[in-house]
Motif scaffolding. Structure first.
Motif, PDB file in Angstrom:
ATOM      1  N   GLU B 170      40.397  46.445  30.564  1.00 24.24           N
ATOM      2  CA  GLU B 170      38.956  46.581  30.337  1.00 24.24           C
ATOM      3  C   GLU B 170      38.436  45.551  29.344  1.00 24.24           C
ATOM      4  N   ALA B 171      39.346  44.694  28.847  1.00 17.69           N
ATOM      5  CA  ALA B 171      38.989  43.866  27.702  1.00 17.69           C
ATOM      6  C   ALA B 171      38.138  42.652  28.064  1.00 17.69           C
ATOM      7  N   THR B 172      37.946  42.379  29.374  1.00 15.04           N
ATOM      8  CA  THR B 172      37.124  41.220  29.709  1.00 15.04           C
ATOM      9  C   THR B 172      35.655  41.568  29.534  1.00 15.04           C
ATOM     10  N   ASP B 173      34.873  40.575  29.113  1.00 13.91           N
ATOM     11  CA  ASP B 173      33.449  40.896  28.956  1.00 13.91           C
ATOM     12  C   ASP B 173      32.705  40.618  30.265  1.00 13.91           C
ATOM     13  N   ARG B 174      31.512  41.129  30.311  1.00 15.36           N
ATOM     14  CA  ARG B 174      30.682  41.074  31.502  1.00 15.36           C
ATOM     15  C   ARG B 174      30.476  39.623  31.957  1.00 15.36           C
ATOM     16  N   LEU B 175      30.269  38.729  30.983  1.00 14.70           N
ATOM     17  CA  LEU B 175      29.961  37.333  31.289  1.00 14.70           C
ATOM     18  C   LEU B 175      31.089  36.672  32.067  1.00 14.70           C
ATOM     19  N   SER B 176      32.322  36.859  31.592  1.00 20.39           N
ATOM     20  CA  SER B 176      33.454  36.229  32.285  1.00 20.39           C
ATOM     21  C   SER B 176      33.610  36.799  33.678  1.00 20.39           C
ATOM     22  N   ARG B 177      33.401  38.125  33.804  1.00 17.19           N
ATOM     23  CA  ARG B 177      33.568  38.745  35.114  1.00 17.19           C
ATOM     24  C   ARG B 177      32.496  38.242  36.089  1.00 17.19           C
ATOM     25  N   ASP B 178      31.269  38.091  35.567  1.00 19.67           N
ATOM     26  CA  ASP B 178      30.193  37.554  36.409  1.00 19.67           C
ATOM     27  C   ASP B 178      30.501  36.130  36.818  1.00 19.67           C
ATOM     28  N   LEU B 179      31.012  35.353  35.874  1.00 24.15           N
ATOM     29  CA  LEU B 179      31.320  33.957  36.150  1.00 24.15           C
ATOM     30  C   LEU B 179      32.330  33.853  37.281  1.00 24.15           C
ATOM     31  N   ILE B 180      33.404  34.636  37.163  1.00 19.52           N
ATOM     32  CA  ILE B 180      34.464  34.525  38.173  1.00 19.52           C
ATOM     33  C   ILE B 180      33.983  35.080  39.510  1.00 19.52           C
ATOM     34  N   ALA B 181      32.997  35.995  39.450  1.00 21.05           N
ATOM     35  CA  ALA B 181      32.427  36.497  40.700  1.00 21.05           C
ATOM     36  C   ALA B 181      31.570  35.424  41.375  1.00 21.05           C
ATOM     37  N   THR B 182      30.860  34.636  40.581  1.00 15.59           N
ATOM     38  CA  THR B 182      30.039  33.573  41.175  1.00 15.59           C
ATOM     39  C   THR B 182      30.907  32.500  41.804  1.00 15.59           C
ATOM     40  N   TRP B 183      32.155  32.401  41.350  1.00 13.25           N
ATOM     41  CA  TRP B 183      33.075  31.451  41.978  1.00 13.25           C
ATOM     42  C   TRP B 183      33.684  32.037  43.256  1.00 13.25           C
ATOM     43  N   GLY B 184      33.249  33.254  43.607  1.00 19.51           N
ATOM     44  CA  GLY B 184      33.726  33.868  44.834  1.00 19.51           C
ATOM     45  C   GLY B 184      35.168  34.310  44.777  1.00 19.51           C
ATOM     46  N   ALA B 185      35.643  34.690  43.596  1.00 23.08           N
ATOM     47  CA  ALA B 185      37.039  35.108  43.465  1.00 23.08           C
ATOM     48  C   ALA B 185      37.224  36.485  44.072  1.00 23.08           C
ATOM     49  N   SER B 186      38.365  36.683  44.735  1.00 24.17           N
ATOM     50  CA  SER B 186      38.690  37.998  45.279  1.00 24.17           C
ATOM     51  C   SER B 186      39.151  38.898  44.135  1.00 24.17           C
ATOM     52  N   TYR B 187      39.371  40.222  44.457  1.00 28.08           N
ATOM     53  CA  TYR B 187      39.836  41.148  43.435  1.00 28.08           C
ATOM     54  C   TYR B 187      41.131  40.655  42.801  1.00 28.08           C
ATOM     55  N   TRP B 188      42.082  40.196  43.675  1.00 24.82           N
ATOM     56  CA  TRP B 188      43.397  39.804  43.153  1.00 24.82           C
ATOM     57  C   TRP B 188      43.319  38.530  42.346  1.00 24.82           C
ATOM     58  N   GLN B 189      42.456  37.566  42.808  1.00 22.67           N
ATOM     59  CA  GLN B 189      42.298  36.341  42.020  1.00 22.67           C
ATOM     60  C   GLN B 189      41.737  36.660  40.647  1.00 22.67           C
ATOM     61  N   ALA B 190      40.711  37.521  40.630  1.00 21.92           N
ATOM     62  CA  ALA B 190      40.123  37.888  39.344  1.00 21.92           C
ATOM     63  C   ALA B 190      41.155  38.598  38.473  1.00 21.92           C
ATOM     64  N   LEU B 191      41.995  39.426  39.132  1.00 19.81           N
ATOM     65  CA  LEU B 191      42.998  40.176  38.372  1.00 19.81           C
ATOM     66  C   LEU B 191      44.001  39.237  37.722  1.00 19.81           C
ATOM     67  N   PHE B 192      44.519  38.279  38.533  1.00 18.88           N
ATOM     68  CA  PHE B 192      45.598  37.444  38.007  1.00 18.88           C
ATOM     69  C   PHE B 192      45.095  36.315  37.133  1.00 18.88           C
ATOM     70  N   LYS B 193      43.871  35.796  37.407  1.00 17.72           N
ATOM     71  CA  LYS B 193      43.416  34.627  36.646  1.00 17.72           C
ATOM     72  C   LYS B 193      42.579  35.011  35.431  1.00 17.72           C
ATOM     73  N   LEU B 194      41.945  36.179  35.469  1.00 14.60           N
ATOM     74  CA  LEU B 194      41.084  36.534  34.335  1.00 14.60           C
ATOM     75  C   LEU B 194      41.591  37.764  33.590  1.00 14.60           C
ATOM     76  N   ARG B 195      41.787  38.867  34.326  1.00 10.45           N
ATOM     77  CA  ARG B 195      41.986  40.124  33.618  1.00 10.45           C
ATOM     78  C   ARG B 195      43.400  40.278  33.066  1.00 10.45           C
ATOM     79  N   PHE B 196      44.407  39.780  33.804  1.00 12.23           N
ATOM     80  CA  PHE B 196      45.768  39.852  33.273  1.00 12.23           C
ATOM     81  C   PHE B 196      45.917  39.046  31.988  1.00 12.23           C
ATOM     82  N   PRO B 197      45.488  37.768  31.990  1.00 18.02           N
ATOM     83  CA  PRO B 197      45.604  37.024  30.731  1.00 18.02           C
ATOM     84  C   PRO B 197      44.860  37.710  29.586  1.00 18.02           C
ATOM     85  N   ALA B 198      43.665  38.252  29.895  1.00 11.36           N
ATOM     86  CA  ALA B 198      42.898  38.886  28.829  1.00 11.36           C
ATOM     87  C   ALA B 198      43.588  40.150  28.330  1.00 11.36           C
TER      88      ALA B 198
END
Lengths: 311, 281
Positions: B170-198
């Protein structure tokens, strides 16, 4: 209510899975018993190669009720544990060695004293560490290392040492209690130490500067600013500390040759091959842990409200 | 008596050196940061040796560090086998399984908000309970060998890691999640590239708590039955034979493994979360 619903749902789910698992765990014994008595049972069939237990349950549905009422089940049903808990608390005399309340009180005594000693030690060490850089640099790494040492390894030694030093006789209590208290304190001082250091350092420079402009002495600054500021941190770590103290006491009751206390109850239950007894002791320990944490939480609410924190 | 005086003098001298070092300008250098606790530890060992020799404390009460050192040197093969049985087979196996299971469970829980709201308070509660109590049950289920020890460790490690990992996801902020969504990332891409590192700082918090718990679980479970080797087994039998130097040798092994285990996890954390403020210099 909205917060309780998911929790209740999860608890209901756990109970359901538990009740489903009971026949699978216990069916083998029932089938063996039936075979020994000459009653025909059905073999597991084709499914047995993949899920032997499940297949056995499905093949012998008439044996399912018996799996919930075994005397020495692999996995007892929740209602069996509740029954045992009821029987060993309300059903027997309070002074009896079979009464779980009696064992719980023994465990509670050393948990409490271990918690008191550990918390005081943690607070004193935190004050020393925040006051002196030498103490901090020399002591802090060892405090961390002390927690990476598995306390159970030291427990028997603490028993030997406190017995031969006759610590108990000096204090007028049993030696066994002293060693348990030491182990409990060893586990519970660290969270308090860490939380307290954080708390004593939590006042920001502006507040410290303000006190300086009032020309407050070091001692005044400590008692009027740093100590009150550390209270929320202290309570957060006291909750961890009392749980750790309970774990320490139970661990301490295992190798210390204790004959009373919830840990000893588990040991006796496992030696006599009586699983329900072990489970009942485990649940009693869990209930005790929950109650202790709630008490600290209650005290936290009272104190912080007294200090002017609005909920 | 001279031993006692020497030990106390050594203690005072090292204290003076430490005090001087801590207030000197070199206090923040790496060497001094290691030197000060090392001196502190050495002072305790010398004090221990001095008190035992000076006061003539019998070996069955408290053996001197030199005697313990000799016991370690004389019993290296036994200690090695015990170490492998308890720490590697019981502790490490259980730790890895428990941590992996907890991460997978955290991802599952994270997908279902209803489950998260229910499971998190329950998990938090269970994490605070004396889970070591399941040791006798696990020994009944999985037998005397290391499997039962690993099973205890799995359960003990699972809850702190789960609770921390769920918080981390839950530690990612709204801005980063929105950003990665605008790049059209799938759930798994967002999970491995943004949320796991965070989530890594949180995950390692749980993993570090787990290291101590793993060793405690593995050793405690040996009290409920074990094959004729293992750290916990050796300690309880050696206490019975009053072979105290051997007990202390096993304690040293357990303490050293615990510290190295923690250090390893901390080092991995440093490498993985180099970007986090707490790791910056």
């Amino acid at each position: 209510m909205t917060r309780a619903t998911p929790i209740l749902a999860v608890l209901a789910l756990i109970l359901a899975v538990w009740y489903l698992a009971v026949p699978m765990a216990n069916i083998q014994w029932e089938v063996d018993q039936a075979a020994r008595a000459g009653t025909p049972t059905n073999p597991a069939g084709a499914l047995g190669a993949v899920l032997p237990q499940t297949a056995l349950v499905l093949a012998n549905p008439d044996l399912i009720p018996a799996t919930y009422a075994q005397e020495r089940p692999v996995l007892p049903a929740p209602h069996q544990i509740v029954e045992e808990l009821w029987k060993t608390t309300a059903g027997t005399k309070l002074s009896s060695k079979k009464n779980l309340v009696y064992h719980g009180l023994v465990t509670l005594t050393s948990t409490f004293w271990g918690f008191v000693v550990g918390s005081l030690l943690g607070i004193v060490m935190a004050v020393m560490i925040t006051r002196s850089r030498t103490v901090e640099m020399g002591l802090m790494p060892w405090a961390i290392i002390s927690q990476t040492v598995p306390v159970v390894a030291i427990a028997p030694m603490i028993v030997v040492l406190s017995n031969s030093a006759g610590l108990g006789e000096h204090l007028g209590v049993e030696n066994r209690l002293v060693s348990k208290v030491i182990i409990a304190a060893y586990l519970s001082y660290f969270p308090v130490l860490v939380g307290m250091i954080k708390g004593l350092r939590s006042p920001d420079p502006m507040q410290l500067d303000l006190l300086k402009t009032y020309s407050a002495s070091e001692g005044q600054g400590f008692f009027k600013l740093r100590l009150p500021a550390s209270v929320p941190y202290l309570f957060a770590s006291l909750k961890v500390g009392i749980a750790a103290s309970l774990v320490g006491t139970i661990v301490g009751e295992l190798p210390t040759g204790a004959v009373e206390g919830l840990g000893a109850r588990m040991l006796v239950g496992s030696q006599f091959g009586s699983p329900i007894m072990v489970w009942a002791a485990l649940f009693a320990a869990a209930i005790l842990g929950g109650v202790l944490i709630s008490i600290v939480r209650l005290a936290e609410g009272l104190v912080t409200r007294r200090m002017g924190v609005r909920a | 008596m001279s031993w006692l005086i020497f030990a106390v003098a050594f203690w005072l001298v090292t204290w003076a050196i430490n005090a001087a070092l801590a207030s000197s300008s070199a206090a923040s250098t790496r060497v001094v940061k290691i030197l000060i606790p090392a001196l502190f530890g050495a002072a305790i060992l010398v004090l221990w040796e001095g008190v035992v020799r000076g006061l003539g404390v019998p070996e069955v009460v408290l053996p001197a560090p030199s005697v313990i050192g000799a016991a370690i040197a004389a019993n290296l093969p036994t200690l090695g086998l015990d170490w492998f049985q308890t720490i590697i087979k019981g502790g490490l196996t259980g730790y890895l399984i428990g941590a992996f299971a907890a991460v997978v469970a955290a991802v599952l829980v994270d997908r279902v908000p209803f489950l998260k709201r229910g499971l998190l308070p329950v998990g938090n509660f269970v994490a605070a309970l004396p889970i070591v109590g399941i040791a006798p049950i696990m020994v009944m289920w999985f037998g005397f060998d290391w499997h039962s020890k690993a099973a205890v460790v799995v359960v003990m490690v699972f809850f702190p890691v789960l609770v921390n990992m769920v918080a981390g996801l839950e530690a990612t902020d709204r801005l980063s999640r929105d950003l990665i969504a605008t790049w059209g990332a799938s759930y798994w891409q967002a999970l491995f590239k943004l949320r796991f590192p965070a989530a890594m700082p949180f995950l390692f918090n749980g993993l570090k708590i787990g290291t101590t718990l793993a060793l405690i679980g593995a050793i405690v479970a040996e009290n409920f039955g074990s094959p004729t080797l293992g750290v916990g087994f050796r300690i309880s039998t050696a206490v019975g034979q009053l072979a105290l130097p051997m007990v202390w040798a096993e304690i040293a092994v357990a303490a050293l493994s615990g510290s190295v285990f923690y250090g390893l996890v901390a080092a991995i954390e440093k490498a993985v979360t180099f970007w986090h403020p707490s790791q910056r210099r």
